[in-house]
Design a protein around this motif. Structure first.
Motif, PDB file in Angstrom:
ATOM      1  N   ARG A   1      20.807 -14.237 -33.547  1.00  0.00           N
ATOM      2  CA  ARG A   1      19.873 -15.068 -32.875  1.00  0.00           C
ATOM      3  C   ARG A   1      20.249 -15.633 -31.418  1.00  0.00           C
ATOM      4  O   ARG A   1      21.397 -15.936 -31.339  1.00  0.00           O
ATOM      5  N   LEU A   2      19.596 -15.427 -30.574  1.00  0.00           N
ATOM      6  CA  LEU A   2      19.827 -15.812 -29.059  1.00  0.00           C
ATOM      7  C   LEU A   2      19.766 -17.250 -29.234  1.00  0.00           C
ATOM      8  O   LEU A   2      18.711 -17.971 -28.783  1.00  0.00           O
ATOM      9  N   ASN A   3      20.680 -18.062 -29.606  1.00  0.00           N
ATOM     10  CA  ASN A   3      20.687 -19.545 -29.671  1.00  0.00           C
ATOM     11  C   ASN A   3      22.141 -19.998 -29.235  1.00  0.00           C
ATOM     12  O   ASN A   3      23.140 -19.359 -29.153  1.00  0.00           O
ATOM     13  N   ARG A   4      22.144 -21.180 -28.967  1.00  0.00           N
ATOM     14  CA  ARG A   4      23.511 -21.933 -28.575  1.00  0.00           C
ATOM     15  C   ARG A   4      24.607 -21.711 -29.414  1.00  0.00           C
ATOM     16  O   ARG A   4      25.734 -21.280 -29.347  1.00  0.00           O
ATOM     17  N   LYS A   5      24.331 -21.763 -30.850  1.00  0.00           N
ATOM     18  CA  LYS A   5      25.499 -21.770 -31.773  1.00  0.00           C
ATOM     19  C   LYS A   5      26.136 -20.147 -31.818  1.00  0.00           C
ATOM     20  O   LYS A   5      27.394 -19.957 -31.918  1.00  0.00           O
ATOM     21  N   GLN A   6      25.021 -19.143 -31.931  1.00  0.00           N
ATOM     22  CA  GLN A   6      25.621 -17.929 -32.284  1.00  0.00           C
ATOM     23  C   GLN A   6      26.274 -17.401 -30.858  1.00  0.00           C
ATOM     24  O   GLN A   6      27.138 -16.699 -30.620  1.00  0.00           O
ATOM     25  N   VAL A   7      25.647 -17.496 -29.695  1.00  0.00           N
ATOM     26  CA  VAL A   7      25.933 -17.041 -28.428  1.00  0.00           C
ATOM     27  C   VAL A   7      27.362 -17.833 -28.199  1.00  0.00           C
ATOM     28  O   VAL A   7      28.170 -16.978 -28.036  1.00  0.00           O
ATOM     29  N   ILE A   8      27.551 -19.022 -28.205  1.00  0.00           N
ATOM     30  CA  ILE A   8      28.833 -19.575 -27.885  1.00  0.00           C
ATOM     31  C   ILE A   8      29.758 -19.119 -28.925  1.00  0.00           C
ATOM     32  O   ILE A   8      31.070 -19.162 -28.411  1.00  0.00           O
ATOM     33  N   GLY A   9      29.491 -18.941 -30.239  1.00  0.00           N
ATOM     34  CA  GLY A   9      30.276 -18.252 -31.201  1.00  0.00           C
ATOM     35  C   GLY A   9      31.106 -16.864 -30.785  1.00  0.00           C
ATOM     36  O   GLY A   9      32.135 -16.676 -30.954  1.00  0.00           O
ATOM     37  N   LEU A  10      30.443 -16.395 -29.676  1.00  0.00           N
ATOM     38  CA  LEU A  10      30.923 -15.156 -29.131  1.00  0.00           C
ATOM     39  C   LEU A  10      32.225 -15.411 -28.170  1.00  0.00           C
ATOM     40  O   LEU A  10      32.986 -14.467 -28.203  1.00  0.00           O
ATOM     41  N   PHE A  11      32.054 -16.646 -27.741  1.00  0.00           N
ATOM     42  CA  PHE A  11      32.921 -16.935 -26.812  1.00  0.00           C
ATOM     43  C   PHE A  11      33.941 -18.084 -27.139  1.00  0.00           C
ATOM     44  O   PHE A  11      34.276 -18.901 -26.316  1.00  0.00           O
ATOM     45  N   ALA A  12      34.213 -18.167 -28.374  1.00  0.00           N
ATOM     46  CA  ALA A  12      34.886 -19.370 -29.085  1.00  0.00           C
ATOM     47  C   ALA A  12      35.855 -19.720 -28.226  1.00  0.00           C
ATOM     48  O   ALA A  12      36.654 -20.677 -28.370  1.00  0.00           O
ATOM     49  N   ASP A  13      36.781 -18.686 -27.892  1.00  0.00           N
ATOM     50  CA  ASP A  13      38.486 -19.008 -27.403  1.00  0.00           C
ATOM     51  C   ASP A  13      38.158 -19.806 -26.091  1.00  0.00           C
ATOM     52  O   ASP A  13      39.007 -20.302 -25.656  1.00  0.00           O
ATOM     53  N   HIS A  14      37.048 -19.832 -25.416  1.00  0.00           N
ATOM     54  CA  HIS A  14      36.582 -20.416 -24.109  1.00  0.00           C
ATOM     55  C   HIS A  14      35.448 -21.184 -24.225  1.00  0.00           C
ATOM     56  O   HIS A  14      34.831 -21.319 -23.329  1.00  0.00           O
ATOM     57  N   LYS A  15      35.231 -21.879 -25.360  1.00  0.00           N
ATOM     58  CA  LYS A  15      33.986 -22.500 -25.544  1.00  0.00           C
ATOM     59  C   LYS A  15      33.766 -23.687 -24.583  1.00  0.00           C
ATOM     60  O   LYS A  15      32.427 -23.530 -24.037  1.00  0.00           O
ATOM     61  N   LYS A  16      34.593 -24.549 -24.144  1.00  0.00           N
ATOM     62  CA  LYS A  16      34.337 -25.559 -23.294  1.00  0.00           C
ATOM     63  C   LYS A  16      33.991 -25.110 -21.939  1.00  0.00           C
ATOM     64  O   LYS A  16      32.995 -25.362 -21.254  1.00  0.00           O
ATOM     65  N   LEU A  17      34.748 -24.202 -21.589  1.00  0.00           N
ATOM     66  CA  LEU A  17      34.467 -23.487 -20.266  1.00  0.00           C
ATOM     67  C   LEU A  17      33.204 -22.800 -20.072  1.00  0.00           C
ATOM     68  O   LEU A  17      32.373 -23.033 -19.193  1.00  0.00           O
ATOM     69  N   MET A  18      32.777 -22.070 -21.090  1.00  0.00           N
ATOM     70  CA  MET A  18      31.563 -21.268 -21.214  1.00  0.00           C
ATOM     71  C   MET A  18      30.427 -22.303 -21.323  1.00  0.00           C
ATOM     72  O   MET A  18      29.508 -22.136 -20.414  1.00  0.00           O
ATOM     73  N   GLU A  19      30.422 -23.397 -21.914  1.00  0.00           N
ATOM     74  CA  GLU A  19      29.278 -24.488 -21.895  1.00  0.00           C
ATOM     75  C   GLU A  19      29.208 -25.068 -20.701  1.00  0.00           C
ATOM     76  O   GLU A  19      28.157 -25.213 -20.297  1.00  0.00           O
ATOM     77  N   SER A  20      30.149 -25.133 -19.754  1.00  0.00           N
ATOM     78  CA  SER A  20      30.282 -25.833 -18.599  1.00  0.00           C
ATOM     79  C   SER A  20      29.527 -24.979 -17.750  1.00  0.00           C
ATOM     80  O   SER A  20      28.900 -25.201 -16.782  1.00  0.00           O
ATOM     81  N   TYR A  21      29.858 -23.506 -17.789  1.00  0.00           N
ATOM     82  CA  TYR A  21      29.514 -22.326 -17.163  1.00  0.00           C
ATOM     83  C   TYR A  21      28.014 -22.468 -17.166  1.00  0.00           C
ATOM     84  O   TYR A  21      27.078 -22.071 -15.926  1.00  0.00           O
ATOM     85  N   VAL A  22      27.460 -22.313 -18.314  1.00  0.00           N
ATOM     86  CA  VAL A  22      25.937 -22.205 -18.627  1.00  0.00           C
ATOM     87  C   VAL A  22      25.326 -23.494 -18.201  1.00  0.00           C
ATOM     88  O   VAL A  22      24.072 -23.306 -17.633  1.00  0.00           O
ATOM     89  N   LYS A  23      25.878 -24.656 -18.386  1.00  0.00           N
ATOM     90  CA  LYS A  23      25.166 -25.773 -17.512  1.00  0.00           C
ATOM     91  C   LYS A  23      25.119 -25.861 -16.133  1.00  0.00           C
ATOM     92  O   LYS A  23      24.314 -26.128 -15.737  1.00  0.00           O
ATOM     93  N   GLU A  24      26.143 -25.540 -15.582  1.00  0.00           N
ATOM     94  CA  GLU A  24      26.542 -25.236 -13.959  1.00  0.00           C
ATOM     95  C   GLU A  24      25.233 -24.413 -13.424  1.00  0.00           C
ATOM     96  O   GLU A  24      24.711 -24.802 -12.443  1.00  0.00           O
ATOM     97  N   HIS A  25      25.135 -23.311 -14.125  1.00  0.00           N
ATOM     98  CA  HIS A  25      24.566 -22.236 -13.609  1.00  0.00           C
ATOM     99  C   HIS A  25      22.893 -22.354 -14.084  1.00  0.00           C
ATOM    100  O   HIS A  25      22.145 -21.297 -13.810  1.00  0.00           O
ATOM    101  N   LYS A  26      22.836 -23.261 -14.870  1.00  0.00           N
ATOM    102  CA  LYS A  26      21.448 -23.189 -15.606  1.00  0.00           C
ATOM    103  C   LYS A  26      20.956 -22.093 -16.287  1.00  0.00           C
ATOM    104  O   LYS A  26      19.831 -21.658 -16.219  1.00  0.00           O
ATOM    105  N   LEU A  27      21.606 -21.690 -17.323  1.00  0.00           N
ATOM    106  CA  LEU A  27      21.397 -20.520 -17.915  1.00  0.00           C
ATOM    107  C   LEU A  27      20.913 -20.960 -19.360  1.00  0.00           C
ATOM    108  O   LEU A  27      21.026 -22.065 -19.956  1.00  0.00           O
ATOM    109  N   SER A  28      20.138 -20.023 -19.772  1.00  0.00           N
ATOM    110  CA  SER A  28      19.575 -20.166 -21.117  1.00  0.00           C
ATOM    111  C   SER A  28      20.123 -19.491 -22.181  1.00  0.00           C
ATOM    112  O   SER A  28      20.511 -18.255 -22.098  1.00  0.00           O
ATOM    113  N   TYR A  29      20.575 -19.834 -23.461  1.00  0.00           N
ATOM    114  CA  TYR A  29      21.091 -19.252 -24.529  1.00  0.00           C
ATOM    115  C   TYR A  29      19.975 -18.287 -25.199  1.00  0.00           C
ATOM    116  O   TYR A  29      20.545 -17.443 -25.794  1.00  0.00           O
TER     117      TYR A  29
END
Length: 237
Positions: A193-221
């Motif tokens: 499912r294209l949602n925050r939990k499953q998408v961020i799960g793909l990038f778990a080793d850099h979770k905080k950085l990826m969450e910041s990147y998504v927020k900064e670039h106004k991306l949608s999960y």
């Protein structure tokens, strides 16, 4: 469409009444005999004979193609060979085929056994056998990683529409093309499912950085195109 014995019985009852009142002129004696036999066989709770009315085939509306028209640019990447440009290409989901339109009544299909992938409107598609469905499915390749592949799998169904006397909906069945996301790891495949939990799960080793990147670039999960951007960023970390 099946109809129970009621209508069938009414028809024969009317025939019997005509026969009794006016003689057997124009009445099928075989039909009357069948009606009598049905009455004798179907007694009480014992229903041996059922009747159905077979309607003529109904037309089917809608489309079983991925794209609304044939004005699509494609590249066919043949295995161990170069890519070949081709226009007027589309995907027939119902029959699981890649097709190209050469003229109004001329359609070409492609043997995917010798094709690595199709690139249509800059999106990558492949015909992949999936154990989950016990058959090949045409898939859009969303992500390809060493550990997994994210797929958009297409399906074609027929939506049944009952006759509508008010004409508020089509008086015909409709083809409907749908798609669902899956993630394939080795031989295993499961819903994705294209949602925050499953998408961020793909990038778990850099979770905080990826969450910041998504927020900064106004991306949608929940957008596949944004998922690709997230993946490309993650690969640089």
């Amino acid at each position: 469409m099946k109809s129970k014995l009621t209508l069938f019985g009414i028809i024969f009852l009317a025939l019997a009444q005509i026969s009794n009142g006016q003689g057997a002129i124009g009445v099928d004696n075989g039909a009357l005999q069948l009606s009598n036999s049905i009455d004798q066989m179907n007694t009480g709770k014992r229903q041996i004979v059922s009747a159905y009315i077979k309607n003529p085939p109904r037309k089917v509306l809608g489309s079983y193609y991925v794209f609304d028209d044939w004005k699509n640019k494609g590249i066919i990447q043949v295995s161990d060979d170069k890519g070949y440009k081709i226009g007027n290409i589309n995907i027939n989901v119902k029959d699981g085929r890649f097709e190209a339109q050469a003229g109004k009544d001329s359609i070409f299909t492609f043997n995917t056994e010798f094709v690595d992938f199709f690139l249509i409107n800059n999106k990558k598609y492949k015909d992949i056998y999936l154990d989950k469905f016990k058959q090949s499915k045409i898939c859009e390749i969303i992500l390809e990683d060493e550990a997994y592949t994210v797929l958009k799998v297409y399906h074609s169904d027929v939506k049944k529409n009952d006759p509508d006397p008010l004409m508020l909906k089509p008086d015909a069945d409709e083809y409907v093309v749908s798609s669902h996301y899956y993630i394939k790891r080795g031989g295993d495949i499961e819903k994705f499912r294209l949602n925050r939990k499953q998408v961020i799960g793909l990038f778990a080793d850099h979770k905080k950085l990826m969450e910041s990147y998504v927020k900064e670039h106004k991306l949608s999960y929940n957008k596949a195109e944004h998922l690709k951007k997230m993946y490309n960023k993650w690969k640089t970390l």
